[in-house]
Design a protein around this motif. Structure first.
Motif, PDB file in Angstrom:
ATOM      1  N   PHE A 148       0.890  -0.978   0.029  1.00  0.00           N
ATOM      2  CA  PHE A 148       0.120   0.093  -0.199  1.00  0.00           C
ATOM      3  C   PHE A 148       0.959   1.302  -0.100  1.00  0.00           C
ATOM      4  O   PHE A 148       2.028   1.241   0.731  1.00  0.00           O
ATOM      5  N   ASP A 149       0.523   2.101  -0.638  1.00  0.00           N
ATOM      6  CA  ASP A 149       1.204   3.554  -1.034  1.00  0.00           C
ATOM      7  C   ASP A 149       2.643   3.279  -1.558  1.00  0.00           C
ATOM      8  O   ASP A 149       2.773   3.268  -2.856  1.00  0.00           O
ATOM      9  N   ARG A 150       3.610   2.829  -0.829  1.00  0.00           N
ATOM     10  CA  ARG A 150       5.045   2.655  -1.614  1.00  0.00           C
ATOM     11  C   ARG A 150       5.097   1.297  -1.682  1.00  0.00           C
ATOM     12  O   ARG A 150       4.830   0.313  -0.986  1.00  0.00           O
ATOM     13  N   HIS A 151       5.535   1.038  -3.234  1.00  0.00           N
ATOM     14  CA  HIS A 151       5.588  -0.445  -3.527  1.00  0.00           C
ATOM     15  C   HIS A 151       6.879  -0.630  -4.343  1.00  0.00           C
ATOM     16  O   HIS A 151       7.484   0.166  -4.604  1.00  0.00           O
ATOM     17  N   ILE A 152       6.895  -1.974  -4.600  1.00  0.00           N
ATOM     18  CA  ILE A 152       7.924  -2.357  -5.455  1.00  0.00           C
ATOM     19  C   ILE A 152       7.487  -2.907  -6.768  1.00  0.00           C
ATOM     20  O   ILE A 152       6.444  -3.668  -6.829  1.00  0.00           O
ATOM     21  N   LYS A 153       7.976  -2.201  -7.879  1.00  0.00           N
ATOM     22  CA  LYS A 153       7.192  -2.325  -9.172  1.00  0.00           C
ATOM     23  C   LYS A 153       7.484  -4.076  -9.783  1.00  0.00           C
ATOM     24  O   LYS A 153       8.517  -4.570  -9.409  1.00  0.00           O
ATOM     25  N   ASP A 154       6.419  -4.494 -10.447  1.00  0.00           N
ATOM     26  CA  ASP A 154       6.602  -5.911 -10.826  1.00  0.00           C
ATOM     27  C   ASP A 154       7.020  -6.974 -10.079  1.00  0.00           C
ATOM     28  O   ASP A 154       7.885  -7.894 -10.566  1.00  0.00           O
ATOM     29  N   LEU A 155       6.439  -7.031  -8.979  1.00  0.00           N
ATOM     30  CA  LEU A 155       6.551  -8.218  -8.089  1.00  0.00           C
ATOM     31  C   LEU A 155       5.425  -9.158  -8.426  1.00  0.00           C
ATOM     32  O   LEU A 155       4.361  -8.690  -8.032  1.00  0.00           O
ATOM     33  N   PRO A 156       5.523 -10.180  -9.144  1.00  0.00           N
ATOM     34  CA  PRO A 156       4.273 -10.912  -9.799  1.00  0.00           C
ATOM     35  C   PRO A 156       3.495 -11.504  -8.754  1.00  0.00           C
ATOM     36  O   PRO A 156       2.245 -11.980  -9.055  1.00  0.00           O
ATOM     37  N   TYR A 157       4.006 -11.667  -7.467  1.00  0.00           N
ATOM     38  CA  TYR A 157       3.104 -12.510  -6.403  1.00  0.00           C
ATOM     39  C   TYR A 157       2.404 -11.584  -5.271  1.00  0.00           C
ATOM     40  O   TYR A 157       1.699 -12.232  -4.322  1.00  0.00           O
ATOM     41  N   SER A 158       2.288 -10.213  -5.673  1.00  0.00           N
ATOM     42  CA  SER A 158       1.708  -9.500  -4.805  1.00  0.00           C
ATOM     43  C   SER A 158       0.466  -8.432  -5.408  1.00  0.00           C
ATOM     44  O   SER A 158       0.361  -8.345  -6.605  1.00  0.00           O
ATOM     45  N   GLY A 159      -0.460  -8.035  -4.198  1.00  0.00           N
ATOM     46  CA  GLY A 159      -1.221  -7.025  -4.756  1.00  0.00           C
ATOM     47  C   GLY A 159      -0.974  -5.781  -4.426  1.00  0.00           C
ATOM     48  O   GLY A 159       0.205  -5.396  -3.578  1.00  0.00           O
ATOM     49  N   GLN A 160      -1.418  -4.576  -5.037  1.00  0.00           N
ATOM     50  CA  GLN A 160      -1.130  -3.228  -4.573  1.00  0.00           C
ATOM     51  C   GLN A 160      -2.482  -2.417  -4.426  1.00  0.00           C
ATOM     52  O   GLN A 160      -3.496  -2.434  -5.286  1.00  0.00           O
ATOM     53  N   VAL A 161      -2.343  -1.343  -3.483  1.00  0.00           N
ATOM     54  CA  VAL A 161      -3.529  -0.416  -3.168  1.00  0.00           C
ATOM     55  C   VAL A 161      -2.664   0.787  -3.340  1.00  0.00           C
ATOM     56  O   VAL A 161      -1.913   1.197  -2.219  1.00  0.00           O
ATOM     57  N   LEU A 162      -2.769   1.761  -4.298  1.00  0.00           N
ATOM     58  CA  LEU A 162      -1.960   2.987  -4.336  1.00  0.00           C
ATOM     59  C   LEU A 162      -2.844   4.055  -4.675  1.00  0.00           C
ATOM     60  O   LEU A 162      -3.881   4.049  -4.908  1.00  0.00           O
ATOM     61  N   ILE A 163      -1.947   5.327  -4.638  1.00  0.00           N
ATOM     62  CA  ILE A 163      -2.573   6.539  -4.894  1.00  0.00           C
ATOM     63  C   ILE A 163      -2.154   6.930  -6.480  1.00  0.00           C
ATOM     64  O   ILE A 163      -1.020   6.503  -6.750  1.00  0.00           O
ATOM     65  N   ASP A 164      -2.785   7.492  -7.312  1.00  0.00           N
ATOM     66  CA  ASP A 164      -2.303   8.038  -8.599  1.00  0.00           C
ATOM     67  C   ASP A 164      -1.682   9.200  -8.169  1.00  0.00           C
ATOM     68  O   ASP A 164      -1.990  10.409  -8.383  1.00  0.00           O
ATOM     69  N   ASP A 165      -0.254   9.028  -7.807  1.00  0.00           N
ATOM     70  CA  ASP A 165       0.814   9.922  -7.611  1.00  0.00           C
ATOM     71  C   ASP A 165       1.237  10.861  -8.707  1.00  0.00           C
ATOM     72  O   ASP A 165       1.428  12.001  -8.686  1.00  0.00           O
ATOM     73  N   PHE A 166       0.919  10.229  -9.924  1.00  0.00           N
ATOM     74  CA  PHE A 166       1.139  10.967 -11.181  1.00  0.00           C
ATOM     75  C   PHE A 166       0.171  12.126 -11.088  1.00  0.00           C
ATOM     76  O   PHE A 166       0.382  13.356 -11.537  1.00  0.00           O
ATOM     77  N   HIS A 167      -1.124  11.870 -10.957  1.00  0.00           N
ATOM     78  CA  HIS A 167      -2.175  12.728 -11.096  1.00  0.00           C
ATOM     79  C   HIS A 167      -1.940  13.728  -9.858  1.00  0.00           C
ATOM     80  O   HIS A 167      -2.160  15.137 -10.165  1.00  0.00           O
ATOM     81  N   GLY A 168      -1.678  13.374  -8.870  1.00  0.00           N
ATOM     82  CA  GLY A 168      -1.378  14.076  -7.568  1.00  0.00           C
ATOM     83  C   GLY A 168      -0.338  15.247  -7.886  1.00  0.00           C
ATOM     84  O   GLY A 168      -0.577  16.473  -7.699  1.00  0.00           O
ATOM     85  N   GLY A 169       0.776  14.650  -8.460  1.00  0.00           N
ATOM     86  CA  GLY A 169       1.928  15.789  -8.908  1.00  0.00           C
ATOM     87  C   GLY A 169       1.695  16.687 -10.104  1.00  0.00           C
ATOM     88  O   GLY A 169       1.835  17.764  -9.952  1.00  0.00           O
ATOM     89  N   PHE A 170       0.737  16.171 -10.782  1.00  0.00           N
ATOM     90  CA  PHE A 170       0.150  17.077 -12.001  1.00  0.00           C
ATOM     91  C   PHE A 170      -0.739  18.051 -11.430  1.00  0.00           C
ATOM     92  O   PHE A 170      -0.475  19.477 -11.629  1.00  0.00           O
ATOM     93  N   VAL A 171      -1.710  17.744 -10.540  1.00  0.00           N
ATOM     94  CA  VAL A 171      -2.630  18.813 -10.109  1.00  0.00           C
ATOM     95  C   VAL A 171      -2.034  19.713  -9.121  1.00  0.00           C
ATOM     96  O   VAL A 171      -2.351  21.004  -9.207  1.00  0.00           O
ATOM     97  N   ALA A 172      -0.962  19.230  -8.398  1.00  0.00           N
ATOM     98  CA  ALA A 172      -0.353  20.107  -7.586  1.00  0.00           C
ATOM     99  C   ALA A 172       0.184  21.206  -8.138  1.00  0.00           C
ATOM    100  O   ALA A 172       0.248  22.541  -7.878  1.00  0.00           O
ATOM    101  N   THR A 173       1.064  20.877  -9.140  1.00  0.00           N
ATOM    102  CA  THR A 173       1.818  21.631 -10.117  1.00  0.00           C
ATOM    103  C   THR A 173       0.931  22.687 -10.598  1.00  0.00           C
ATOM    104  O   THR A 173       1.085  23.955 -10.913  1.00  0.00           O
ATOM    105  N   GLU A 174      -0.056  22.178 -11.398  1.00  0.00           N
ATOM    106  CA  GLU A 174      -0.906  23.023 -12.315  1.00  0.00           C
ATOM    107  C   GLU A 174      -1.777  24.119 -11.320  1.00  0.00           C
ATOM    108  O   GLU A 174      -1.857  25.213 -11.841  1.00  0.00           O
TER     109      GLU A 174
END
Length: 339
Positions: A148-174
């Motif tokens: 959750f939140d911080r993750h390691i990319k491409d671990l095939p045996y895991s699930g993930q619950v994340l925030i759209d950090d790209f969107h957050g960074g874009f909205v904050a900057t804009e």
């Protein structure tokens, strides 16, 4: 006081210990009168079931391990609240551990949790975590794993619950751009962590979309502590000079930056506007109050725990490799409200 055992209850009633065991487990093979007698004697003697032994026999602990970087961070304490709510509802216990942003500590915690036979692990990795080799044992032991939140990319045996950090960074900057900022710096985190890569990518995308400069001098990495923000603004103004906005990858570094700017005689937001990320409680009460991106930690924790529990109970075999992404929202306050 010594704990009573099944054998002691059996001796006191002159009943076979196997009958006592079945009665205590509410077996239909034991007559009601006998069962009531045994339960009454067990209460009198202060008998308590050994849940650990019972769980080990069933190869199930009804316990999940949770690893966070720091419990003191409001975001992680709120995710823990969501995790515990979901776990309690399904009858699971929670072991909470903190890595303190140290890889070696995180490695030892994972090993200890697996040795203690937790049914699954929820983890938000430390800033030092580059690879997931220490988590591969989860796959070997068939222990469900959800990031959750911080993750390691491409671990095939895991699930993930994340925030759209790209969107957050874009909205904050804009948001800063729409408030009239032309030269916006970004205080980013360690480049090995996906969340900071994505927040940086969102910043760059917003700057490019509005035809604004985003060269290397405007991007300053750190461990995102409050002290880092204080130092980074001095470095930024010394090397660049005419910055009028700063997007910070978390609220702590943003608060440090605000203190540093005040020490340098700068006015917030008129000289330099600031946006943080995470919506810490202090962000609303500092002067000026901090515009930030809200991550809704409780929802992240609850959804991550529900995902893990579905995998533990095998009600959803597709949990592994599943990713849930939540959309963060901007909380506008005084630190970006330029006249």
């Amino acid at each position: 006081m010594k704990k009573a055992t099944i054998h002691e209850i059996a001796r006191s009633l002159n009943i076979d210990s196997s009958t006592v065991s079945r009665a205590l487990n509410d077996s239909p093979l034991v007559k009601k009168a006998t069962k009531d007698l045994i339960l009454k004697k067990a209460r009198e003697m202060g008998y308590k079931r050994n849940l650990l032994a019972s769980n080990l026999r069933r190869n199930k602990s009804n316990t999940i391990g949770v690893i966070v970087p720091r419990i003191s961070r409001h975001f992680f304490s709120s995710t823990i609240a969501g995790i515990e709510e979901a776990a309690y509802k399904d009858g699971f216990n929670v072991i909470i551990c903190q890595s303190l942003e140290q890889l070696n500590r995180e490695q030892r915690i994972v090993e200890n949790l697996l040795q203690n036979r937790v049914d699954g692990i929820l983890i938000s990795v430390s800033m030092e975590t580059l690879k997931g080799s220490h988590l591969e044992q989860c796959a070997v032991t068939d222990t469900p794993l959800v990031f959750f939140d911080r993750h390691i990319k491409d671990l095939p045996y895991s699930g993930q619950v994340l925030i759209d950090d790209f969107h957050g960074g874009f909205v904050a900057t804009e948001h800063l751009i729409l408030k009239g900022c032309k030269k916006i710096a970004h205080f980013t985190g360690p480049k090995n962590l996906e969340i900071y890569k994505n927040r940086l990518a969102g910043y760059r995308s917003a700057m490019e979309e509005h035809d604004l400069e985003n060269n290397g001098n405007l991007i300053l990495p750190s461990s995102l502590m409050e002290s880092d923000g204080f130092k980074l603004v001095a470095k930024l103004l010394d090397t660049v000079g005419d910055v009028d906005g700063i997007f910070c990858a978390n609220d702590l570094v943003a608060i440090g930056a605000m203190k540093g700017l005040k020490a340098l005689g700068k006015t917030i937001p008129d000289d330099i506007a600031i946006v943080g990320f995470s919506n810490e409680p202090i962000s609303e009460i500092i002067e000026p109050s901090l515009t930030t991106i809200d991550q809704n930690g409780e929802s992240i924790g609850r959804l991550a725990c529900e995902m893990l529990l579905r995998q533990i109970t095998r009600t959803d075999k597709m949990i592994r490799n599943k990713t849930v992404v939540l959309t963060p929202k901007l909380i506008e306050r005084e630190s970006s409200n330029r006249r």
